[in-house]
Scaffold this motif. Structure first.
Motif, PDB file in Angstrom:
ATOM      1  N   ILE A 110      -2.582  -6.770  -3.829  1.00 18.08           N
ATOM      2  CA  ILE A 110      -1.880  -5.665  -4.497  1.00 18.08           C
ATOM      3  C   ILE A 110      -1.847  -4.418  -3.607  1.00 18.08           C
ATOM      4  CG2 ILE A 110      -2.068  -4.040  -6.428  1.00 18.08           C
ATOM      5  CD1 ILE A 110      -2.509  -6.464  -8.216  1.00 18.08           C
ATOM      6  N   ASP A 111      -2.933  -4.165  -2.854  1.00 19.85           N
ATOM      7  CA  ASP A 111      -2.936  -3.042  -1.898  1.00 19.85           C
ATOM      8  C   ASP A 111      -1.766  -3.163  -0.926  1.00 19.85           C
ATOM      9  OD1 ASP A 111      -5.177  -1.835  -2.899  1.00 19.85           O
ATOM     10  OD2 ASP A 111      -6.578  -2.737  -1.467  1.00 19.85           O
ATOM     11  N   THR A 112      -1.658  -4.351  -0.331  1.00 18.17           N
ATOM     12  CA  THR A 112      -0.593  -4.576   0.655  1.00 18.17           C
ATOM     13  C   THR A 112       0.780  -4.433   0.018  1.00 18.17           C
ATOM     14  OG1 THR A 112      -2.055  -6.150   1.746  1.00 18.17           O
ATOM     15  CG2 THR A 112       0.263  -6.211   2.391  1.00 18.17           C
ATOM     16  N   LEU A 113       0.985  -5.115  -1.109  1.00 16.35           N
ATOM     17  CA  LEU A 113       2.286  -5.076  -1.778  1.00 16.35           C
ATOM     18  C   LEU A 113       2.666  -3.654  -2.169  1.00 16.35           C
ATOM     19  CD1 LEU A 113       2.024  -8.142  -4.230  1.00 16.35           C
ATOM     20  CD2 LEU A 113       3.481  -8.006  -2.200  1.00 16.35           C
ATOM     21  N   SER A 114       1.697  -2.912  -2.737  1.00 14.13           N
ATOM     22  CA  SER A 114       2.073  -1.594  -3.257  1.00 14.13           C
ATOM     23  C   SER A 114       2.302  -0.598  -2.125  1.00 14.13           C
ATOM     24  CB  SER A 114       1.067  -1.088  -4.296  1.00 14.13           C
ATOM     25  OG  SER A 114      -0.108  -0.655  -3.705  1.00 14.13           O
ATOM     26  N   ASN A 115       1.576  -0.751  -1.015  1.00 17.33           N
ATOM     27  CA  ASN A 115       1.862   0.106   0.157  1.00 17.33           C
ATOM     28  C   ASN A 115       3.261  -0.163   0.698  1.00 17.33           C
ATOM     29  OD1 ASN A 115      -0.378   1.733   0.389  1.00 17.33           O
ATOM     30  ND2 ASN A 115      -1.563   0.166   1.467  1.00 17.33           N
ATOM     31  N   ASN A 116       3.594  -1.447   0.799  1.00 16.33           N
ATOM     32  CA  ASN A 116       4.924  -1.807   1.313  1.00 16.33           C
ATOM     33  C   ASN A 116       6.027  -1.337   0.365  1.00 16.33           C
ATOM     34  OD1 ASN A 116       3.621  -2.971   3.431  1.00 16.33           O
ATOM     35  ND2 ASN A 116       3.897  -5.087   2.760  1.00 16.33           N
ATOM     36  N   PHE A 117       5.767  -1.446  -0.926  1.00 16.82           N
ATOM     37  CA  PHE A 117       6.745  -1.017  -1.931  1.00 16.82           C
ATOM     38  C   PHE A 117       6.968   0.497  -1.813  1.00 16.82           C
ATOM     39  CE2 PHE A 117       7.582  -0.482  -6.762  1.00 16.82           C
ATOM     40  CZ  PHE A 117       8.915  -0.815  -6.630  1.00 16.82           C
ATOM     41  N   TYR A 118       5.878   1.226  -1.655  1.00 18.31           N
ATOM     42  CA  TYR A 118       5.961   2.689  -1.526  1.00 18.31           C
ATOM     43  C   TYR A 118       6.718   3.066  -0.253  1.00 18.31           C
ATOM     44  CZ  TYR A 118       4.382   7.573  -1.479  1.00 18.31           C
ATOM     45  OH  TYR A 118       4.334   8.951  -1.466  1.00 18.31           O
TER      46      TYR A 118
END
Length: 459
Positions: A264-272
């Motif tokens: 989730i850290d990776t996904l949400s950083n990329n999404f941001y």
């Protein structure tokens, strides 16, 4: 079972509403990447609408002085139009080639939950969500926040300077963007002041009523200025908490209710960092090797809509009385356009209780004409739409949907194939012998019995 079959089936259930009858033949040999590209294909956008003619909005039948018979007529027309919208949305889930768009729209429909009687407003919000379903979360948030269905549902029409109503501001932060714990009560009060004057007219146009807007200075999330509603939404989108909250909810819905914090850290950083590109986020999820891990397959209980749409996709059917599909939505506890509250539908185990489980296991037999629906019809109550007790959801005029299934086509397509490999996500727990002993060995009975197993409830 071929590994690609398992992966493809998993992808079709998560990124859409299950395997369609026309996908069975190639499913084993199809490359998962090719399938993913197909799922993301976007055609020319078409709106969902209804055919029942509108009542002239100028003839406001719902105001307190209107005669009772006029109000009744208005309610009847509203109900008919909302039912048409509901069924046309379900039809898109079943028949649209744009499976990913409709699945994502179904997700946002629960995320941006609203429940209003006005079908015109419902139609507008539903199409806003569908249009932006795989677009940009920023655009989606802005358009939803200015939709009359949402402003009405969350009382912002009553949000005026000197008398701020905090409901809209609070839910935007708590449920749509940052999640609890990332803002203070003071932030809610200040945001509510910034949203004063946001409303709409009878036609459903967004209106900034300048004379009702609080022009004073506001302090929100540590910044001070003469903020408007637009400024507030922009400040919310600057918060990494927003990306994290939305990504976590997406992960729980599309991957697993047990979250993996590193992923989730990776996904949400990329999404941001992508500026909230939804399509990018979903592509990253469905292209990842971890998405296809055994622990993520067959671990989610299908929601009632997913269950119904999935059966309708794999069994080619003609439905003579589609309006009765709404009765099944009510009985199973998920009626499109009618979430139980502002938080949307709960997921997972909340779908299953003693009455809904029995009906879920019986739907394949009822729809195949092998057994009647045994819930006794009672008078519908419009107040809670039968949500409290499933039995109240049936009205006197109830009749079966009158479904004709093209079993010849099904038998041809499944010839020389193990039906369970296409219908069940996790076949390891399935006792296929008892399913077969229970049936007359025909493809038809095997499919009906497979769909009546607890394993079929999972995706």
């Amino acid at each position: 079972m071929a590994d690609s079959l398992l992966k493809n089936k998993h992808l079709l259930w998560r990124a859409g509403f299950g395997v369609g009858i026309n996908q069975v033949t190639d499913l084993k040999n199809n490359n998962t990447r090719t399938l993913l590209n197909e799922l993301f294909k976007e055609d020319l956008f078409t709106e969902i609408t209804y055919d029942t003619p509108d009542i002239d909005p100028a003839a406001d039948y719902m105001n307190s002085s209107a005669p009772a018979d006029k109000k009744k007529e208005m309610q009847r027309i509203n109900r008919e139009q909302n039912n048409e919208l509901n069924l046309n949305f379900l039809d898109k889930m079943v028949n649209s080639k744009e499976q990913m768009r409709e699945k994502m729209a179904f997700f946002w429909h629960g995320h941006f939950a609203s429940r209003v009687a006005n079908p015109r407003f419902n139609k507008q919000l539903l199409n806003t969500i569908r249009k932006n379903a795989l677009g940009n979360f920023r655009d989606l948030l802005f358009e939803v926040s200015q939709a009359p269905a949402m402003l009405g549902f969350l009382n912002n029409q009553q949000n005026k300077k000197d008398h701020p109503n905090e409901n809209f501001a609070r839910e935007v932060m708590e449920l749509f963007t940052m999640g609890r714990g990332n803002y203070t009560e003071k932030d809610v009060r200040e945001a509510a002041r910034a949203f004063t004057g946001w409303g709409y007219d009878k036609e459903g146009n967004f209106k900034e009523r300048k004379n009702l807007h609080d022009e004073g200075s506001k302090t929100f999330l540590g910044k001070t200025g003469n903020f408007s509603g637009v400024d507030i939404l922009n400040l919310i989108l600057e918060q990494k908490a927003t990306s994290r909250f939305v990504t976590t909810k997406v992960y729980k819905f599309f991957v697993n209710e047990k979250t993996d914090q590193d992923i989730i850290d990776t996904l949400s950083n990329n999404f941001y960092n992508s500026g909230y590109d939804i399509k990018k986020l979903m592509t990253e999820i469905f292209s990842s090797t971890w998405f296809y891990d055994q622990k993520n397959i067959g671990n989610r209980i299908k929601s009632p809509i997913e269950l119904m749409a999935g059966i309708m996709r794999i069994l080619p059917m003609h439905i003579q009385n589609p309006e009765n599909l709404i009765v099944y939505q009510k009985l199973l506890g998920q009626m499109l356009l009618y979430p139980p509250n502002v938080s949307g539908w709960p997921n997972g185990r909340s779908w299953i209780d003693s009455s809904t489980l029995m009906l879920r296991l019986q739907v394949p037999q009822i729809w195949s004409g092998l057994r009647p629906l045994e819930y006794s019809p009672r008078q519908d109550d419009d107040i809670n739409m039968g949500m409290k007790s499933p039995e109240t959801a049936l009205n006197k005029s109830f009749k079966n949907p009158n479904i004709t299934i093209d079993w010849n086509r099904v038998e041809k397509i499944f010839e020389n194939k193990k039906t369970e490999d296409y219908l069940i996500q996790n076949t390891q727990t399935l006792d296929i012998n008892s399913v077969k002993n229970f049936s007359d060995k025909s493809t038809k009975m095997t499919i009906i019995n497979l769909m009546s197993t607890p394993e079929y409830q999972l995706m």
